[in-house]
Design a protein around this motif. Structure first.
Motif, PDB file in Angstrom:
ATOM      1  N   ALA A 110      32.401 -10.633 -47.257  1.00 29.68           N
ATOM      2  CA  ALA A 110      33.476  -9.986 -48.020  1.00 29.68           C
ATOM      3  C   ALA A 110      34.803 -10.740 -47.913  1.00 29.68           C
ATOM      4  CB  ALA A 110      33.660  -8.548 -47.544  1.00 29.68           C
ATOM      5  N   ASP A 111      34.990 -11.504 -46.827  1.00 29.43           N
ATOM      6  CA  ASP A 111      36.223 -12.278 -46.650  1.00 29.43           C
ATOM      7  C   ASP A 111      36.099 -13.701 -47.165  1.00 29.43           C
ATOM      8  OD1 ASP A 111      37.488 -10.104 -45.429  1.00 29.43           O
ATOM      9  OD2 ASP A 111      36.642 -10.647 -43.469  1.00 29.43           O
ATOM     10  N   GLY A 112      34.973 -14.037 -47.777  1.00 29.23           N
ATOM     11  CA  GLY A 112      34.807 -15.373 -48.339  1.00 29.23           C
ATOM     12  C   GLY A 112      34.256 -16.410 -47.374  1.00 29.23           C
ATOM     13  N   ARG A 113      33.952 -15.998 -46.135  1.00 25.47           N
ATOM     14  CA  ARG A 113      33.390 -16.950 -45.162  1.00 25.47           C
ATOM     15  C   ARG A 113      31.913 -17.194 -45.460  1.00 25.47           C
ATOM     16  NH1 ARG A 113      36.072 -13.403 -40.674  1.00 25.47           N
ATOM     17  NH2 ARG A 113      34.387 -12.137 -41.450  1.00 25.47           N
ATOM     18  N   PRO A 114      31.447 -18.459 -45.261  1.00 20.71           N
ATOM     19  CA  PRO A 114      30.022 -18.737 -45.510  1.00 20.71           C
ATOM     20  C   PRO A 114      29.137 -17.981 -44.522  1.00 20.71           C
ATOM     21  CG  PRO A 114      31.210 -20.745 -44.854  1.00 20.71           C
ATOM     22  CD  PRO A 114      32.191 -19.614 -44.850  1.00 20.71           C
ATOM     23  N   LEU A 115      28.023 -17.501 -45.022  1.00 19.85           N
ATOM     24  CA  LEU A 115      27.057 -16.786 -44.183  1.00 19.85           C
ATOM     25  C   LEU A 115      25.914 -17.720 -43.803  1.00 19.85           C
ATOM     26  CD1 LEU A 115      26.785 -13.423 -46.142  1.00 19.85           C
ATOM     27  CD2 LEU A 115      27.936 -13.805 -43.957  1.00 19.85           C
TER      28      LEU A 115
END
Length: 158
Positions: A110-115
């Motif tokens: 949701a914060d745009g960080r890669p999973l």
């Protein structure tokens, strides 16, 4: 039609565990009976070769029953596991296996960080129809038993 004969080949102490009458349940208990013949039915370190041999013996026995009773063979896919080994075999249906060792950069949170999930691993079995794309899928020969273990080692047993 062959359920009673399959169940009759299962040792009495195992037969008591059969709760239904589906062909799958009868076939599974027949597999356990062949595994029992090896003395490894309760072995937590059961090897793939021993388990594959028991599964092959199960299918060979079923073939003999069908021939003796003039029953035509139907397509079959069978997958069994003891929680440590995963075995699969098919007859008359395509069977494919795929190994997945990690999931990196599979999207964004949701914060745009890669999973990424490098700790996830799996062996996937697909029976009944070929995958839409063969990328990452390996075909298994007819009646060959494919075995995957907890370390994602995949063996084929003919």
């Amino acid at each position: 039609e062959l359920n009673a004969e399959m169940v009759g080949s299962v040792p009495e102490y195992m037969r008591r565990n059969i709760k239904g009458s589906t062909p799958g349940e009868c076939l599974f208990h027949l597999f356990l009976a062949f595994l029992n013949d090896t003395g490894k039915v309760n072995d937590p370190k059961l090897g793939g070769q021993v388990a594959a041999r028991a599964l092959t013996s199960t299918l060979n026995y079923l073939d003999r029953l069908m021939t003796t009773n003039s029953v035509s063979a139907a397509p079959l896919a069978c997958v069994v596991t003891n929680g440590r080994l995963l075995l699969a075999v098919s007859s008359g249906l395509p069977l494919c296996v795929s190994r997945h060792t990690s999931y990196n950069n599979v999207g964004r949170d949701a914060d745009g960080r890669p999973l990424s999930y490098p700790h996830l691993k799996a062996v996937a079995i697909l029976a009944g129809k070929p995958p839409r794309a063969d990328v990452g899928w390996e075909s298994v020969s007819e009646r060959a038993v494919v075995c995957g273990d907890s370390e994602l080692n995949i063996e084929h047993h003919s």
